[in-house]
Scaffold this motif. Structure first.
Motif, PDB file in Angstrom:
ATOM      1  N   ASP A 165    -124.693  75.502  78.498  1.00 47.47           N
ATOM      2  CA  ASP A 165    -123.901  76.520  79.169  1.00 47.47           C
ATOM      3  C   ASP A 165    -124.512  76.802  80.541  1.00 47.47           C
ATOM      4  N   THR A 168    -125.958  80.555  80.751  1.00 48.91           N
ATOM      5  CA  THR A 168    -127.080  80.981  79.909  1.00 48.91           C
ATOM      6  C   THR A 168    -128.165  79.914  79.755  1.00 48.91           C
ATOM      7  N   LEU A 170    -128.127  77.749  77.461  1.00 44.61           N
ATOM      8  CA  LEU A 170    -128.219  77.452  76.035  1.00 44.61           C
ATOM      9  C   LEU A 170    -127.464  76.166  75.692  1.00 44.61           C
TER      10      LEU A 170
END
Length: 267
Positions: A165, A168, A170
């Motif tokens: 992502d 983020t 992540l």
């Protein structure tokens, strides 16, 4: 077409200067010139290194609703070093040389492969190897100097891309599987003989490769929270262009040195 035009311009710039050396100059009248003897016919091997640039044009669409794409399209790029080995055979006819060859490249041409779909994903794009086979035609512009153009078929491998992502950082669990892509190439360059080391040449070459359009399913790895392993219902359509510049040492097995032209008598 714009990329192809730029590639053709680069090939012309890369191989044309040596041809200029063959332009006639005004001189005192002389008997018909006896051409230099340059034994280019024979088997050769090569090895060297270079640098590559890749451009990826891609978009992401829903397979059920292709007119409503998740990502309407954009370009991303990659770059890096490469090593190259090759083998070939040439035939000389007067000042013209034609030949066939094959080569392999081991590379780390890498960069960011971003998707604007789903709020923005980023992943690592990498071309780690390729091979090519084709033919070339060249002109012996000066004794021991060959300028040439070439072209043929190529295949390249692009490693798996795992997306994170963009906001983020992540892991998303969404991946683009590794791909082997076929394409075509054109190129051009020069070879110059080291007369103090019989059989050894220095080759410099520019090459442009187009790997065409390809559709690939984005998939979920099944272990990172994206759901069940398998296609996620999005198709990545991409077209990849790769440009390389290489410098190689070439060894010609039958090279016996550049012959000397006899002195022509003046009228």
């Amino acid at each position: 077409m714009k990329k192809l035009f730029l590639a053709l311009s680069a090939i012309a710039a890369f191989s044309a200067p040596a041809l200029a050396a063959d332009m006639p100059m005004k001189a005192a009248p002389m008997a018909p010139a006896i051409p230099y003897v340059t034994p280019w016919t024979g088997l050769w091997i090569s090895g060297g290194f270079g640098y590559g640039l890749a451009d990826i044009e891609h978009s992401v669409r829903d397979p059920l609703f292709p007119l409503a794409p998740f990502d309407s399209g954009h370009d991303t790029g990659a770059r890096g070093w490469l090593g190259k080995v090759g083998i070939g055979y040439d035939w000389q006819m007067s000042n013209w040389v034609i030949g066939a060859f094959a080569d392999a490249t081991f590379s780390d041409i890498s960069g960011n492969n971003s998707l604007n779909a789903f709020g923005g994903f980023n992943g690592r794009f990498r071309n780690d190897w390729s091979w090519a086979a084709g033919g070339r035609i060249g002109y012996v512009a000066l004794p021991g100097l060959l300028t040439y153009v070439n072209g043929g078929w190529t295949e390249a491998n692009f490693t798996r891309t795992s997306f994170v992502d963009a906001a983020t950082g992540l892991t998303t669990g969404i991946v683009l599987p590794s791909q082997r892509r076929d394409g075509w190439f054109i190129g051009g360059g020069t070879e110059y003989a080291f007369n103090f080391l019989p059989g050894l040449f220095l080759k410099s070459e520019y090459r442009f490769a187009d790997f065409g359009n390809r559709d690939s399913d984005l998939i979920c790895d099944g272990i990172s929270g994206c759901g069940v392993a398998g296609p996620v219902g999005a198709i990545d359509r991409s077209r990849v262009f790769v440009q390389t510049i290489t410098t190689e040492l070439v060894y010609r097995f039958n090279w016996s040195g550049v012959g000397k032209a006899p002195v022509a008598a003046r009228y």
